[in-house]
Scaffold this active site. Structure first.
Site, PDB file in Angstrom:
ATOM      1  N   ASP A 239       0.937  -1.224  -0.068  1.00 19.94           N
ATOM      2  CA  ASP A 239       0.130   0.091   0.140  1.00 19.94           C
ATOM      3  C   ASP A 239       1.057   1.310   0.033  1.00 19.94           C
ATOM      4  OD1 ASP A 239      -2.012   1.872   0.418  1.00 19.94           O
ATOM      5  OD2 ASP A 239      -2.264   1.388   2.274  1.00 19.94           O
TER       6      ASP A 239
ATOM      7  N   ASN B 171      -0.048   4.487  -0.420  1.00 21.52           N
ATOM      8  CA  ASN B 171      -0.442   5.830   0.104  1.00 21.52           C
ATOM      9  C   ASN B 171      -1.436   5.785   1.249  1.00 21.52           C
ATOM     10  OD1 ASN B 171      -2.774   4.362  -0.922  1.00 21.52           O
ATOM     11  ND2 ASN B 171      -3.908   6.251  -2.115  1.00 21.52           N
TER      12      ASN B 171
ATOM     13  N   ASP C 150      -4.061   3.768   2.723  1.00 24.02           N
ATOM     14  CA  ASP C 150      -5.312   3.710   2.824  1.00 24.02           C
ATOM     15  C   ASP C 150      -5.812   2.310   3.081  1.00 24.02           C
ATOM     16  OD1 ASP C 150      -5.024   2.503   0.449  1.00 24.02           O
ATOM     17  OD2 ASP C 150      -6.494   3.518  -0.840  1.00 24.02           O
TER      18      ASP C 150
ATOM     19  N   ASP D 176      -1.787  -1.182  -3.893  1.00 23.47           N
ATOM     20  CA  ASP D 176      -1.849  -0.509  -5.218  1.00 23.47           C
ATOM     21  C   ASP D 176      -0.762  -0.465  -6.181  1.00 23.47           C
ATOM     22  OD1 ASP D 176      -0.156   1.497  -4.229  1.00 23.47           O
ATOM     23  OD2 ASP D 176      -1.758   2.142  -2.825  1.00 23.47           O
TER      24      ASP D 176
ATOM     25  N   ASP E 167      -4.440 -10.370 -16.209  1.00 30.21           N
ATOM     26  CA  ASP E 167      -5.490 -11.242 -15.868  1.00 30.21           C
ATOM     27  C   ASP E 167      -6.491 -11.150 -16.922  1.00 30.21           C
ATOM     28  OD1 ASP E 167      -7.021 -13.447 -14.381  1.00 30.21           O
ATOM     29  OD2 ASP E 167      -5.628 -12.879 -12.701  1.00 30.21           O
TER      30      ASP E 167
ATOM     31  N   ASP F  14      -8.471 -16.203 -17.166  1.00 32.66           N
ATOM     32  CA  ASP F  14      -9.394 -16.740 -15.815  1.00 32.66           C
ATOM     33  C   ASP F  14     -10.558 -17.847 -16.303  1.00 32.66           C
ATOM     34  OD1 ASP F  14     -10.188 -16.160 -13.176  1.00 32.66           O
ATOM     35  OD2 ASP F  14     -12.014 -15.504 -14.097  1.00 32.66           O
TER      36      ASP F  14
ATOM     37  N   GLU G 249      -6.355 -20.710 -17.323  1.00 31.00           N
ATOM     38  CA  GLU G 249      -6.750 -21.529 -15.953  1.00 31.00           C
ATOM     39  C   GLU G 249      -7.742 -22.415 -16.436  1.00 31.00           C
ATOM     40  OE1 GLU G 249      -8.721 -20.407 -11.755  1.00 31.00           O
ATOM     41  OE2 GLU G 249      -9.360 -19.580 -13.281  1.00 31.00           O
TER      42      GLU G 249
ATOM     43  N   HIS H 256      -3.933 -17.163  -5.586  1.00 35.55           N
ATOM     44  CA  HIS H 256      -4.606 -16.324  -4.635  1.00 35.55           C
ATOM     45  C   HIS H 256      -6.118 -17.209  -4.286  1.00 35.55           C
ATOM     46  CE1 HIS H 256      -6.424 -16.214  -8.749  1.00 35.55           C
ATOM     47  NE2 HIS H 256      -7.227 -15.924  -8.277  1.00 35.55           N
ATOM     48  N   ASP H 257      -6.367 -18.270  -4.846  1.00 32.87           N
ATOM     49  CA  ASP H 257      -7.528 -19.021  -4.792  1.00 32.87           C
ATOM     50  C   ASP H 257      -7.219 -20.451  -3.561  1.00 32.87           C
ATOM     51  OD1 ASP H 257      -8.938 -17.501  -6.336  1.00 32.87           O
ATOM     52  OD2 ASP H 257      -8.479 -18.621  -8.065  1.00 32.87           O
TER      53      ASP H 257
HETATM   54  C1  GLC Z   1     -10.845 -17.727 -11.169  1.00 38.87           C
HETATM   55  C2  GLC Z   1     -10.085 -17.008 -10.346  1.00 38.87           C
HETATM   56  C3  GLC Z   1     -10.997 -16.615  -8.997  1.00 38.87           C
HETATM   57  C4  GLC Z   1     -12.374 -16.020  -9.492  1.00 38.87           C
HETATM   58  C5  GLC Z   1     -13.066 -16.823 -10.250  1.00 38.87           C
HETATM   59  C6  GLC Z   1     -14.123 -16.091 -10.831  1.00 38.87           C
HETATM   60  O1  GLC Z   1     -10.911 -19.276 -10.741  1.00 38.87           O
HETATM   61  O2  GLC Z   1      -8.836 -17.137 -10.101  1.00 38.87           O
HETATM   62  O3  GLC Z   1     -10.302 -15.752  -7.949  1.00 38.87           O
HETATM   63  O4  GLC Z   1     -13.216 -15.829  -8.045  1.00 38.87           O
HETATM   64  O5  GLC Z   1     -12.200 -17.337 -11.462  1.00 38.87           O
HETATM   65  O6  GLC Z   1     -13.577 -15.116 -11.644  1.00 38.87           O
HETATM   66 CA    CA Z   2      -3.411   2.130  -1.243  1.00 38.35          CA
END
Ligand code: GLC
Ligand code: CA
Length: 562
Positions: free
Chosen positions: A21, A23, A25, A29, A98, A199, A241, A315-316
């Site tokens: 981050d 700034n 908040d 970013d 993405d 995605d 993916e 991230h999932d």
């Molecule tokens: C993919 C992404 C996930 C998202 C899903 C719907 O699996 O990696 O984070 O929630 O698609 O877009």
């Molecule tokens: Ca920020």
């Protein structure tokens, strides 16, 4: 196989909301990412996969896009994005975006228009059906729980959403829609990005009336068209993916002759620690034999005409060291072992932010601390079905996506140096022990180990192109494989568990090309290892908890048979 720049690249995934981050908040970013490019350079990565930064109401943290050609207010501006691309390019780092084109946000102008009337120009950009017997059109389920159909009262038809109801699915049958998407992709390519992570791409060929979602009949036609119309004209990395891919399907996507994608990102091993036929929340112990077999299958089947991604988290997914390793007394050893197991295979490694310092899963005290829509939906659904609070929290602790989304731990100052303001999602309270500042100073750190793994991929052709062979496939604790290429060989051993083990290599003498009952004593080169004083490669190899060693030998003449 024709060599490509991404054959020895290592990708680093940034989840912008949680990275840095700038700034204060409380939200990560673009300027925050820019301020950490030197850090990423020091790690040695080549490519950044940026999770979505587009305009979004953040129902699914950016995976619900309301404007594909602009940046989310909290993250910055389009100018900041251009600066990020420039600054990355100066450091020889490429940015891939993405691409979320299976669905948009319900706040995208197309959907706002589409829902106004059946005659609207954008109506057919989405998927609408009449009620059947006064109810939902069919039984399709959303990946985030519940029905995939929601009634829009304005026009009294249902629209399809394979995720949250605020993520309506796009209708890829419509050539006008496809044209819009391709124009948008060209816009980003022309800004200088070097590829796309696509995605849930395997959903775009869906045929909802036949209950087909993944791997629909026109899927590969669409991807080939997309290739022709957009990125095929650029030298870029594209990664799909693909939850529903088998190796056969993996080749359809990634065989260079087919002009689709550079590589697949598949999840077979990710699905091995759940109860069969159930959801990821229905926990089961990892079947280690199946785990090894899955890696073997993908390595072998995509050896010649396909390309794999190598990853253990994103991230999932929960943090790899918490899921497959031991995030307590052997955190460092097991993080390095898992990294070795992945990075010594053929394919493109993906490091998820924080993995390089061994960040772990988190256990927040109660549901109020959680953010992720998927986890919250599951919580509500299961509590209302009568599951106990304990059971539901146990699933969330093991598999919840917020595990990976806690802010990056930069140092031991408040909020882990991520922000001076209370972050949007709580920092894991182990940040005083586990943080970048600490790791970067320690010569024997996980960070230093990843640096070395990345360097090795660049210097060793056998890591890039070697043929993979799984050994001791029924061994319950050791993951052992070889790679071989042009007379060079790697022998990779990993103790996957926290006890001492001894593995008998005498039965491998044929594979290793040795004579009868010989003591193997190899004039070995230990390329990398997670303990000092690696043992000699002998008939009986004793390994310490989570120990991993990569031996390199040029040819059989190097063996001294005693
Ligand atoms: C993919 C992404 C996930 C998202 C899903 C719907 O699996 O990696 O984070 O929630 O698609 O877009
Ligand atoms: Ca920020």
């Amino acid at each position: 196989m024709k060599k490509k720049w991404w054959h020895d690249s290592v990708v680093y995934q940034v989840y912008p909301r949680s990275f840095k981050d700038s700034n204060n908040d409380g939200i990560g970013d673009l300027n925050g990412i820019i301020s950490k490019l030197d850090y990423l350079k020091e790690l040695g990565i080549d490519v950044i996969w940026l999770s979505p930064v587009y305009k979004s109401p953040n129902v699914d943290n950016g995976y619900d896009i309301s404007d594909y050609c602009d940046i989310m207010d909290e993250f910055g501006t389009l100018d900041d994005m251009k600066t990020l691309i420039d600054e990355a390019t100066k450091r020889d780092i490429k940015i891939i975006m993405d691409l979320v084109v299976n669905h948009t946000s319900d706040e995208h102008i197309w959907f706002k228009e589409a829902r106004k009337s059946k005659k609207n120009k954008y109506r057919d950009f989405y998927i609408w059906r009449d009620a059947v017997n006064g109810s939902i059109p069919n039984d399709l389920k959303s990946n985030f729980g519940g029905s995939a159909w929601t009634l829009d009262t304005e026009t009294n038809q249902y629209y399809l959403h394979l995720h949250d109801k605020r993520q309506p699915d796009l209708n890829w049958e419509n050539p006008e829609l496809r044209k819009e998407i391709y124009n948008m992709m060209k816009f980003w390519l022309d800004l200088g990005i070097k590829g796309f992570r696509m995605d849930v791409i395997d959903l775009i060929g869906k045929e909802p009336d036949k209950l087909i979602t993944q791997n629909g009949p026109k899927l590969h036609d669409y991807i080939q068209e997309m290739n022709r119309e957009t990125f095929g004209k650029y030298d870029v990395l594209t990664v799909g993916e693909t939850w529903g891919a088998t190796p056969e399907i993996g080749k359809l996507y990634s065989d260079p002759k087919r002009n689709e994608l550079s590589m697949v990102f598949q999840f077979e091993v990710i699905s091995l620690d759940k109860q069969q036929g159930k959801r990821k929340w229905d926990l089961a112990p990892l079947d280690f034999i199946a785990f090894k077999e899955s890696f073997r299958k993908w390595q072998v089947e995509l050896y010649e005409d396909g390309w794999n991604s190598l990853f253990g988290n994103n991230h999932d997914l929960p943090r790899m060291v918490s899921r497959w390793g031991n995030d307590k007394e052997y955190r460092v050893e097991s993080a390095k072992m898992l990294a070795t197991m992945l990075h010594m295979q053929k394919g493109t490694p993906y490091i998820y932010q924080g993995e390089e310092i061994g960040m772990t899963n988190v256990k927040f005290p109660s549901i109020e601390y959680y953010n992720d829509i998927e986890g919250l939906n599951m919580y509500n659904e299961r509590i209302s079905l009568g599951y106990s609070e304990d059971e539901v929290m146990k699933s969330l602790y093991a598999k919840g996506r917020d595990n990976a989304r806690t802010p990056m731990q930069w140092d031991s100052s408040e909020n882990g140096g991520f922000s001076t303001k209370k972050p949007w999602l709580m920092v894991n309270d182990n940040y005083t022990d586990i943080n970048v500042e600490r790791d970067i100073k320690a010569p024997w750190s996980i960070f230093a180990y990843y640096q070395k793994l990345i360097r090795l991929r660049k210097s060793e052709e056998v890591i890039k192109y070697g043929k993979f062979e799984l050994l001791l496939k029924d061994h319950r604790e050791a993951f052992v494989y070889t790679r071989s290429y042009n007379g060079e060989n790697l022998f990779v051993v990993c103790n996957f568990y926290g006890n001492n083990i001894s593995i008998d290599l005498s039965e491998l003498k044929d594979i290793l090309g040795l004579g009868d009952n010989s003591e193997l004593s190899l004039n070995e080169d230990v390329l990398i290892a997670n303990y000092s004083n690696s043992p000699k490669l002998t008939n009986k190899l004793a390994l310490r908890p989570y120990e991993t060693i990569v031996y390199k030998y040029n040819n059989l003449a190097n063996f001294n048979i005693k």
